[in-house]
Design an enzyme around this catalytic site. Structure first.
Site, PDB file in Angstrom:
ATOM      1  N   HIS A 311      33.707  45.182  41.426  1.00  0.00           N
ATOM      2  CA  HIS A 311      34.068  43.915  42.066  1.00  0.00           C
ATOM      3  C   HIS A 311      34.128  42.844  40.994  1.00  0.00           C
ATOM      4  CE1 HIS A 311      33.998  40.499  44.802  1.00  0.00           C
ATOM      5  NE2 HIS A 311      34.416  41.348  45.717  1.00  0.00           N
ATOM      6  N   ASP A 369      34.198  48.279  50.724  1.00  0.00           N
ATOM      7  CA  ASP A 369      35.206  49.231  51.190  1.00  0.00           C
ATOM      8  C   ASP A 369      34.783  50.682  51.024  1.00  0.00           C
ATOM      9  OD1 ASP A 369      37.096  47.415  52.086  1.00  0.00           O
ATOM     10  OD2 ASP A 369      37.755  47.012  50.050  1.00  0.00           O
TER      11      ASP A 369
HETATM   12  N1  CMC Z   1      36.842  52.611  38.666  1.00  0.00           N
HETATM   13  C1  CMC Z   1      36.831  52.811  37.344  1.00  0.00           C
HETATM   14  N2  CMC Z   1      36.736  51.846  36.419  1.00  0.00           N
HETATM   15  C2  CMC Z   1      36.672  50.580  36.871  1.00  0.00           C
HETATM   16  C3  CMC Z   1      36.695  50.272  38.256  1.00  0.00           C
HETATM   17  C4  CMC Z   1      36.771  51.358  39.148  1.00  0.00           C
HETATM   18  N3  CMC Z   1      36.793  51.135  40.465  1.00  0.00           N
HETATM   19  N4  CMC Z   1      36.626  48.949  38.412  1.00  0.00           N
HETATM   20  C5  CMC Z   1      36.563  48.422  37.189  1.00  0.00           C
HETATM   21  N5  CMC Z   1      36.585  49.419  36.249  1.00  0.00           N
HETATM   22  C6  CMC Z   1      36.462  49.265  34.801  1.00  0.00           C
HETATM   23  C7  CMC Z   1      37.771  48.801  34.177  1.00  0.00           C
HETATM   24  O1  CMC Z   1      38.570  49.894  33.790  1.00  0.00           O
HETATM   25  C8  CMC Z   1      37.277  47.998  33.017  1.00  0.00           C
HETATM   26  O2  CMC Z   1      36.858  48.899  32.013  1.00  0.00           O
HETATM   27  P1  CMC Z   1      37.112  48.538  30.439  1.00  0.00           P
HETATM   28  O3  CMC Z   1      36.250  47.342  30.175  1.00  0.00           O
HETATM   29  O4  CMC Z   1      36.720  49.752  29.701  1.00  0.00           O
HETATM   30  O5  CMC Z   1      38.571  48.214  30.316  1.00  0.00           O
HETATM   31  C9  CMC Z   1      36.003  47.328  33.551  1.00  0.00           C
HETATM   32  O6  CMC Z   1      35.528  48.219  34.564  1.00  0.00           O
HETATM   33  C10 CMC Z   1      36.239  45.945  34.147  1.00  0.00           C
HETATM   34  O7  CMC Z   1      37.284  46.072  35.109  1.00  0.00           O
HETATM   35  P2  CMC Z   1      38.333  44.959  35.479  1.00  0.00           P
HETATM   36  O8  CMC Z   1      39.559  45.616  36.004  1.00  0.00           O
HETATM   37  O9  CMC Z   1      38.481  44.001  34.328  1.00  0.00           O
HETATM   38  O10 CMC Z   1      37.553  44.220  36.618  1.00  0.00           O
HETATM   39  P3  CMC Z   1      38.181  43.195  37.630  1.00  0.00           P
HETATM   40  O11 CMC Z   1      37.109  42.225  37.940  1.00  0.00           O
HETATM   41  O12 CMC Z   1      39.461  42.640  37.114  1.00  0.00           O
HETATM   42  O13 CMC Z   1      38.539  44.094  38.905  1.00  0.00           O
HETATM   43  C11 CMC Z   1      38.399  45.204  40.967  1.00  0.00           C
HETATM   44  C12 CMC Z   1      37.798  44.115  40.078  1.00  0.00           C
HETATM   45  C13 CMC Z   1      37.752  45.151  42.357  1.00  0.00           C
HETATM   46  C14 CMC Z   1      39.895  44.957  41.146  1.00  0.00           C
HETATM   47  C15 CMC Z   1      38.165  46.577  40.318  1.00  0.00           C
HETATM   48  O14 CMC Z   1      36.769  46.824  40.185  1.00  0.00           O
HETATM   49  C16 CMC Z   1      38.831  47.712  41.090  1.00  0.00           C
HETATM   50  O15 CMC Z   1      40.014  47.978  40.880  1.00  0.00           O
HETATM   51  N6  CMC Z   1      38.076  48.424  41.984  1.00  0.00           N
HETATM   52  C17 CMC Z   1      38.650  49.446  42.818  1.00  0.00           C
HETATM   53  C18 CMC Z   1      39.381  48.816  43.996  1.00  0.00           C
HETATM   54  C19 CMC Z   1      38.422  48.304  45.033  1.00  0.00           C
HETATM   55  O16 CMC Z   1      37.490  48.981  45.438  1.00  0.00           O
HETATM   56  N7  CMC Z   1      38.705  47.078  45.496  1.00  0.00           N
HETATM   57  C20 CMC Z   1      37.931  46.447  46.579  1.00  0.00           C
HETATM   58  C21 CMC Z   1      37.186  45.243  46.122  1.00  0.00           C
HETATM   59  S1  CMC Z   1      36.001  44.654  47.339  1.00  0.00           S
HETATM   60  C22 CMC Z   1      36.946  44.198  48.721  1.00  0.00           C
HETATM   61  C23 CMC Z   1      37.994  43.196  48.455  1.00  0.00           C
HETATM   62  O17 CMC Z   1      37.837  42.290  47.633  1.00  0.00           O
HETATM   63  O18 CMC Z   1      39.009  43.227  49.106  1.00  0.00           O
END
Ligand code: CMC
Length: 435
Positions: A311, A369
């Site tokens: 998140h 989720d």
């Molecule tokens: N699985 C694997 N790696 C992950 C994940 C994941 N679910 N989420 C983040 N990472 C890694 C990402 O690859 C990055 O690694 P590195 O530093 O080596 O490049 C690091 O963690 C930071 O990730 P980010 O993409 O910069 O984080 P963000 O804050 O931009 O993204 C997020 C947040 C929710 C989009 C992301 O965690 C994600 O895609 N999660 C899966 C989708 C999900 O479950 N979304 C629902 C969120 S809660 C309900 C809602 O808000 O609607």
């Protein structure tokens, strides 16, 4: 609005003697923020924050998240207490008006919402324009957007009474729109709302009932649906809420703004994640395949994510996930489902991920989720409806945030700037002179 100036930050342009002193603002909770509004005028520079990881886009009094501590408050009340002791209609009142209602206020609010549950009869015909295999989120975007073509008497955002009616209409009608999207895909007759039922109960009724026989909504399922709605009702300035605010800042009508929010919610990084979790669990298939899946997630440039994990704000367990996990066990027990392979798979996946250095070092925990899809599936709701249910719940948050924004006298059109890195100015060359 009521943030206070509690200090200042001085920004100096290196190599020059130019600096700007910017106010430091404090809200009730959370980090202080630098008010950079004078920065461009004083130093001729912008700030750069793609993804808005360090930017407060507005002042709000609705929802507070402490992502490190795993805290979520609606108007100051912890989500755990609301999920346990309140219900969706009371939470909707709280989000909209800022205080818990008295008995009389709650009764009047509930009456106001139930008065608006039916759709304009002409909207029925609107559904016929969609293919039967349309994703229900596509139908939601279309039909909610189309409400602005039906309710002309509540489009003037400068009239508080019209804003009030639009808010009631949106909260009251989204379950009907959602249930009809489902019925349309199934080829079943649309079920009209039953106003003697509670909000979540009525939604389940419209989803599951058919005219050919009586249908009684299970109190256990109604309670579970109500809790899902409470947990998803608002979440501060997330992508879809920011979209609603940005659209609303232009003066667009509320129905158009909420349709924009629904579109933003659809993506798998946001509300579409609950659907994606179930797809992922289906693909993994068996606990023995988890190590291989985790290897794929961790592989550089794999683009495979553990859906339902991570998140932007929570760097701790999402408090909503904790409640969802508990509700999931309760619902399965109440339904007499002793063995749910998907739940076993999810729990094993969670256990392995929480011990894995990749997820631990990045502070990736289960989010709301991760478990919601399993509950909804056990309740007999098809995967394609999961994000729609999120949208039904979040409508009250969007409406409350939109209303707060419109009523804020300092509100201006949202208009971010950019770092331009395209070509510098150049002269047009006729096609014959190119190449
Ligand atoms: N699985 C694997 N790696 C992950 C994940 C994941 N679910 N989420 C983040 N990472 C890694 C990402 O690859 C990055 O690694 P590195 O530093 O080596 O490049 C690091 O963690 C930071 O990730 P980010 O993409 O910069 O984080 P963000 O804050 O931009 O993204 C997020 C947040 C929710 C989009 C992301 O965690 C994600 O895609 N999660 C899966 C989708 C999900 O479950 N979304 C629902 C969120 S809660 C309900 C809602 O808000 O609607």
């Amino acid at each position: 609005m009521s943030s206070r100036t509690t200090g200042s930050v001085t920004v100096t342009l290196d190599g020059t003697n130019r600096s700007a002193t910017l106010p430091l603002l404090s809200g009730t909770l959370g980090p202080q923020v630098v008010d950079i509004r004078k920065l461009y005028n004083e130093l001729g520079i912008f700030t750069y924050d793609p993804g808005y990881g360090a930017t407060a886009s507005c002042e709000s009094q609705i929802t507070y998240i402490d992502g490190d501590a795993g805290v979520l408050l609606y108007r100051g009340y912890p989500i755990e207490q609301l999920a346990e002791r309140s219900d969706f209609i009371e939470v909707a009142y709280l989000l909209m008006y800022g205080e818990l209602p008295t008995k009389a206020q709650l009764a009047e609010f509930e009456r106001g919402v139930t008065r608006h549950t039916m759709l304009h009869e002409q909207i029925r015909r609107f559904y016929d324009g969609f293919r039967r295999d349309a994703h229900p989120m596509a139908v939601m975007c279309g039909v909610v957007g189309a409400m602005s073509a039906f309710y002309h008497d509540s489009l003037d955002i400068n009239d508080p009474e019209q804003r009030r009616i639009a808010a009631f209409r949106l909260i009251a009608k989204v379950p009907t729109i959602a249930a009809w999207a489902y019925k349309y895909a199934n080829g079943q007759p649309f079920m009209y709302p039953r106003n003697e039922l509670k909000y979540a109960e009525n939604f389940l009724y419209m989803l599951n009932a058919v005219p050919a026989e009586d249908y009684r909504v299970s109190p256990v399922l109604a309670r579970a649906m109500d809790r899902i709605l409470v947990l998803h009702a608002d979440h501060e300035q997330n992508a879809s809420t920011s979209t609603v605010r940005l659209a609303g800042s232009t003066g667009a009508n509320p129905y158009a703004c909420i349709a924009a929010g629904i579109a933003a919610l659809w993506g798998p990084a946001h509300g579409g994640a609950n659907e994606a979790v179930l797809k992922m669990l289906g693909e993994i298939g068996h606990p023995k395949n988890i190590p291989d899946f985790i290897r794929r997630v961790k592989a550089k440039d794999s683009n495979v994510r553990l859906m339902g994990f991570g998140h932007r704000v929570y760097k701790n367990l999402d408090p909503r996930a904790k409640i969802m996990r508990q509700t999931c066990h309760e619902v399965l027990a109440e339904l007499g489902i002793k063995d749910e392979p998907l739940l076993d798979l999810a729990m094993e996946l969670e256990r392995i991920a929480l011990e894995d250095e990749y997820f631990v070092s990045r502070k990736l925990y289960p989010n709301v989720d991760f478990y919601s899809g399993i509950i909804l599936k056990a309740m007999g709701i098809p995967t394609s409806m999961f994000t729609v249910i999120f949208a039904v719940a979040r409508t009250v948050g969007w409406v409350s945030q939109w209303k707060e924004m419109i009523e804020d006298p300092s509100q201006r059109i949202g208009r971010p700037r950019q770092v331009y890195s395209g070509p510098a100015q150049r002269d047009y060359r006729p096609i014959e002179a190119r190449g």
